[in-house]
Enzyme design. Structure first.
Site, PDB file in Angstrom:
ATOM      1  CD  GLU A  35      -2.499   1.773   0.352  1.00 33.88           C
ATOM      2  OE1 GLU A  35      -3.348   0.995  -0.132  1.00 33.88           O
ATOM      3  OE2 GLU A  35      -2.307   2.931  -0.083  1.00 33.88           O
ATOM      4  CD  GLU A 352     -25.680   9.825  -2.925  1.00 37.00           C
ATOM      5  OE1 GLU A 352     -24.711  10.356  -3.449  1.00 37.00           O
ATOM      6  OE2 GLU A 352     -26.019   8.646  -3.112  1.00 37.00           O
ATOM      7  CG  HIS A 437     -18.384   7.979  -7.253  1.00 32.37           C
ATOM      8  ND1 HIS A 437     -19.751   8.200  -7.295  1.00 32.37           N
ATOM      9  CD2 HIS A 437     -18.036   8.059  -5.955  1.00 32.37           C
ATOM     10  CE1 HIS A 437     -20.201   8.409  -6.072  1.00 32.37           C
ATOM     11  NE2 HIS A 437     -19.185   8.344  -5.237  1.00 32.37           N
ATOM     12  CG  ASN A 475     -23.289   6.552  -3.596  1.00 33.77           C
ATOM     13  OD1 ASN A 475     -24.491   6.405  -3.777  1.00 33.77           O
ATOM     14  ND2 ASN A 475     -22.763   7.666  -3.208  1.00 33.77           N
TER      15      ASN A 475
HETATM   16  P1  FDA Z   1      -9.359   2.106  -3.644  1.00 34.17           P
HETATM   17  O1  FDA Z   1      -9.089   3.434  -4.265  1.00 34.17           O
HETATM   18  O2  FDA Z   1     -10.301   2.047  -2.514  1.00 34.17           O
HETATM   19  O3  FDA Z   1      -7.989   1.450  -3.178  1.00 34.17           O
HETATM   20  C1  FDA Z   1      -6.822   1.460  -3.953  1.00 34.17           C
HETATM   21  C2  FDA Z   1      -5.610   1.516  -3.032  1.00 34.17           C
HETATM   22  O4  FDA Z   1      -4.436   1.246  -3.778  1.00 34.17           O
HETATM   23  C3  FDA Z   1      -5.386   2.887  -2.383  1.00 34.17           C
HETATM   24  O5  FDA Z   1      -5.258   2.738  -1.003  1.00 34.17           O
HETATM   25  C4  FDA Z   1      -4.099   3.391  -3.037  1.00 34.17           C
HETATM   26  O6  FDA Z   1      -3.330   4.210  -2.183  1.00 34.17           O
HETATM   27  C5  FDA Z   1      -3.382   2.103  -3.375  1.00 34.17           C
HETATM   28  N1  FDA Z   1      -2.447   2.220  -4.499  1.00 34.17           N
HETATM   29  C6  FDA Z   1      -2.621   2.854  -5.676  1.00 34.17           C
HETATM   30  N2  FDA Z   1      -1.556   2.685  -6.479  1.00 34.17           N
HETATM   31  C7  FDA Z   1      -0.665   1.910  -5.802  1.00 34.17           C
HETATM   32  C8  FDA Z   1       0.623   1.393  -6.115  1.00 34.17           C
HETATM   33  N3  FDA Z   1       1.206   1.625  -7.299  1.00 34.17           N
HETATM   34  N4  FDA Z   1       1.263   0.672  -5.160  1.00 34.17           N
HETATM   35  C9  FDA Z   1       0.677   0.442  -3.953  1.00 34.17           C
HETATM   36  N5  FDA Z   1      -0.563   0.885  -3.617  1.00 34.17           N
HETATM   37  C10 FDA Z   1      -1.224   1.615  -4.539  1.00 34.17           C
HETATM   38  N6  FDA Z   1     -18.216   5.330  -2.786  1.00 34.17           N
HETATM   39  C11 FDA Z   1     -19.388   4.885  -2.279  1.00 34.17           C
HETATM   40  O7  FDA Z   1     -19.847   3.807  -2.638  1.00 34.17           O
HETATM   41  N7  FDA Z   1     -20.065   5.630  -1.350  1.00 34.17           N
HETATM   42  C12 FDA Z   1     -19.617   6.849  -0.927  1.00 34.17           C
HETATM   43  O8  FDA Z   1     -20.243   7.490  -0.060  1.00 34.17           O
HETATM   44  C13 FDA Z   1     -18.400   7.343  -1.485  1.00 34.17           C
HETATM   45  N8  FDA Z   1     -17.911   8.576  -1.154  1.00 34.17           N
HETATM   46  C14 FDA Z   1     -16.660   8.963  -1.582  1.00 34.17           C
HETATM   47  C15 FDA Z   1     -16.117  10.164  -1.133  1.00 34.17           C
HETATM   48  C16 FDA Z   1     -14.819  10.523  -1.495  1.00 34.17           C
HETATM   49  C17 FDA Z   1     -14.235  11.827  -1.014  1.00 34.17           C
HETATM   50  C18 FDA Z   1     -14.052   9.657  -2.319  1.00 34.17           C
HETATM   51  C19 FDA Z   1     -12.643  10.002  -2.717  1.00 34.17           C
HETATM   52  C20 FDA Z   1     -14.600   8.465  -2.773  1.00 34.17           C
HETATM   53  C21 FDA Z   1     -15.902   8.113  -2.424  1.00 34.17           C
HETATM   54  N9  FDA Z   1     -16.467   6.925  -2.860  1.00 34.17           N
HETATM   55  C22 FDA Z   1     -17.690   6.522  -2.387  1.00 34.17           C
HETATM   56  C23 FDA Z   1     -15.754   6.054  -3.836  1.00 34.17           C
HETATM   57  C24 FDA Z   1     -15.114   4.820  -3.212  1.00 34.17           C
HETATM   58  O9  FDA Z   1     -14.346   5.170  -2.086  1.00 34.17           O
HETATM   59  C25 FDA Z   1     -14.246   4.133  -4.289  1.00 34.17           C
HETATM   60  O10 FDA Z   1     -15.108   3.781  -5.366  1.00 34.17           O
HETATM   61  C26 FDA Z   1     -13.551   2.892  -3.778  1.00 34.17           C
HETATM   62  O11 FDA Z   1     -12.707   3.194  -2.696  1.00 34.17           O
HETATM   63  C27 FDA Z   1     -12.747   2.227  -4.891  1.00 34.17           C
HETATM   64  O12 FDA Z   1     -12.301   0.956  -4.415  1.00 34.17           O
HETATM   65  P2  FDA Z   1     -11.100   0.202  -5.099  1.00 34.17           P
HETATM   66  O13 FDA Z   1     -10.916  -1.085  -4.396  1.00 34.17           O
HETATM   67  O14 FDA Z   1     -11.300   0.180  -6.569  1.00 34.17           O
HETATM   68  O15 FDA Z   1      -9.810   1.144  -4.878  1.00 34.17           O
END
Ligand code: FDA
Length: 496
Positions: A35, A352, A437, A475
């Site tokens: 991570e 929302e 998103h 979402n």
């Molecule tokens: P996610 O982004 O969760 O995880 C990827 C991880 O990989 C991160 O921790 C990153 O640091 C790591 N990473 C990236 N590149 C890397 C590398 N090269 N080496 C090592 N690690 C690496 N959704 C929802 O359903 N309801 C909601 O209310 C909200 N609200 C919301 C608010 C805000 C401010 C944000 C930013 C996002 C939301 N979302 C949301 C979206 C939701 O959080 C998002 O869709 C998911 O976290 C995506 O999940 P993933 O598993 O795809 O990746």
């Protein structure tokens, strides 16, 4: 087997990565999670792990010297401020046409998101994942994801009486008066905890506005759900502040190059490990950037031409409305939204009712809309700059604005009200420069097979939001989690 070979390496600790790690470990496979963000398990000088939304500090942003708040202005004045550069929890990653907000740290997006945990209506699922059998998703994997994530609903009687949701009750009233269907949105916030916050018996969290830069108490982030089970297996190691930069075929699987980062974001060591299986779970942007770079630079040249394609913003667009003096939205606003206006079928918008937790009465209603839009962008390798570009264009958001207007023009006309013009700049109504998103970039059944296996490279998998072709109609994280549950079950049954 070679003792030096890691059986399974998972890149990223968000939803997809956490599901993969848990199910692999439960099947007896040792897993190493990598991570790039911090562990977020140690309180700062103020005794809290995360900073409050109203007082961002170094913990709040990923490698920025100035905040980049989604709502950049208030009453026309810019509100961003200087902060020390640090590996903070929220990344506002800028591409030419859009700023993509993402979580950074163990727990990924679950650390920063609003906790809204929405399962799409079954009638819309064909638009979300056209190659996935809805019977198995709605019969098995959505229920499994909802149970593991701890999804729960607000108590309607409490919603109707608490000061903290006056803003949402005003939103509901205006939706009703314009004949829009509304729904209560399930969340992963512990509603019993929030009721105790209101009663003053526990430390306050949602009710003091904690959300965007992390939530210290009531929200069930992945740290409290999947990742707590992951740790309990004893089979998983997690390396925070480590970033994967390369993956190439090697004897026994794949050689993975990992940079260790300090809290200034600088690499302080480079490590190489060999893994039999590698799961790309770096999020839509993270996974897409890696795959596009690895294909173009010759590390994984046989990845197919679909890699990098099909990226969408889930149609995100924000706006505010100015209410009359007789419709105050309240000085106290819970940071967890729980009411949605559903005009998807008629107008292509699901909005929302979001908080504006400023601590003062603003007479404003604020909304995040998810809209139906055909626009999809592509990630490409920019060899000259040594980075990955995205060809999204800001003007494409006009489709989303028009969809959102099917709700808010009608409400404004019914209520005799106007849009706020002071939240995203000076005289700017629409927050059309961003998404929360990101989805797509390694689409299921195109860049991968129908279970996330990367074509041409046995043992390489995609298992995050990059599999989803640009929209989840609501979402996204419940759908990302449910799809990961479906795919990993198949992979464990057939590939181990
Ligand atoms: P996610 O982004 O969760 O995880 C990827 C991880 O990989 C991160 O921790 C990153 O640091 C790591 N990473 C990236 N590149 C890397 C590398 N090269 N080496 C090592 N690690 C690496 N959704 C929802 O359903 N309801 C909601 O209310 C909200 N609200 C919301 C608010 C805000 C401010 C944000 C930013 C996002 C939301 N979302 C949301 C979206 C939701 O959080 C998002 O869709 C998911 O976290 C995506 O999940 P993933 O598993 O795809 O990746």
């Amino acid at each position: 087997a070679d003792a030096a070979v890691i059986p399974a390496l998972v890149i990223g600790t968000g939803y997809g990565g956490s599901v993969a790690a848990l199910r692999l470990a439960q099947a007896g496979v040792d897993v190493h999670m990598v991570e790039m963000g911090m562990a977020w398990d140690t309180p700062g000088a103020d005794g809290k792990i995360f900073a409050n939304t109203t007082t961002p500090d170094q913990r709040s942003f990923w490698l920025r010297t100035k905040t980049k708040q989604p709502l950049s202005n208030f009453l026309g004045f810019p509100i961003d401020k200087a902060i020390p550069r640090y590996t903070g929890v929220l990344d506002a990653e800028e591409f030419a046409g859009i700023t993509v907000y993402q979580g950074r740290g163990v727990g990924g997006g679950s650390l920063v998101n609003g906790g809204m945990a929405v399962t799409p209506k079954r009638e819309n699922f064909g638009d979300v994942l056209p190659t996935v059998n809805p019977d198995e998703m709605y019969g098995t994997y959505y229920p499994r994801a909802n149970a593991e994530l701890g999804v729960n609903m607000i108590r309607p009687a409490w919603f109707d009486t608490t000061d903290a949701y006056q803003y949402a009750r005003v939103g509901r009233k205006h939706a009703q008066r314009s004949n829009f269907p509304y729904v209560f949105v399930p969340t992963v916030y512990d509603w019993n905890y929030m009721e105790q916050e209101a009663a003053g018996t526990v430390p306050k969290s949602a009710l003091v506005g904690e959300i965007l830069y992390g939530n210290n108490y009531g929200k069930k982030s992945l740290q409290k759900t999947y990742l707590s089970k992951v740790r309990a297996t004893g089979r998983v190691t997690i390396s925070p502040l480590h970033r994967v930069v390369n993956v190439v075929p090697a004897t026994g699987g794949y050689k993975v190059t990992i940079e260790q980062l300090n809290t200034n974001g600088d690499p302080i060591a480079v490590k190489e490990v060999t893994a039999a299986k590698v799961f790309f779970a770096a999020g839509s942007v993270g996974t897409s950037k890696l795959l596009v770079k690895l294909k173009a630079t010759g590390a994984l040249p046989n990845l197919n031409g679909e890699v990098g394609k099909g990226w969408g913003d889930n149609g995100n667009v924000m706006c505010g409305r100015a209410n009359h003096m007789w419709d105050p939205t309240g000085a106290l606003q819970s940071s967890i939204p729980t009411l949605g206006i559903d005009n998807w079928a008629a107008g292509g918008a699901f909005a929302e009712v979001a908080p504006l937790p400023t601590g003062i009465e603003t007479y404003a209603s604020f909304y995040l809309s998810i809209t139906k839009t055909p626009n999809r962008a592509q990630f490409t390798w920019n060899a000259a700059a040594g980075k990955v570009d995205l060809n999204w264009q800001t003007a494409w958001k006009s489709v989303s604005i028009n969809a959102a207007k099917t709700i808010f023009d009608k409400i404004n006309s019914k209520e005799g009200t106007i849009y706020r013009t002071d939240l995203f700049g000076v005289y700017k109504i629409w927050g059309d420069h961003l998404t929360y998103h990101p989805l797509g970039g390694a689409i299921l059944n195109r860049a991968t097979d129908n279970y996330g296996r990367l074509q041409g490279y046995p043992g390489l998998y995609v298992i995050d939001g990059s599999l989803i072709p640009g929209s989840t109609v609501v979402n996204p994280f419940v759908t990302i989690t449910a799809l990961a549950e479906r795919n990993i079950e198949k992979i464990i049954a057939t590939d181990l």
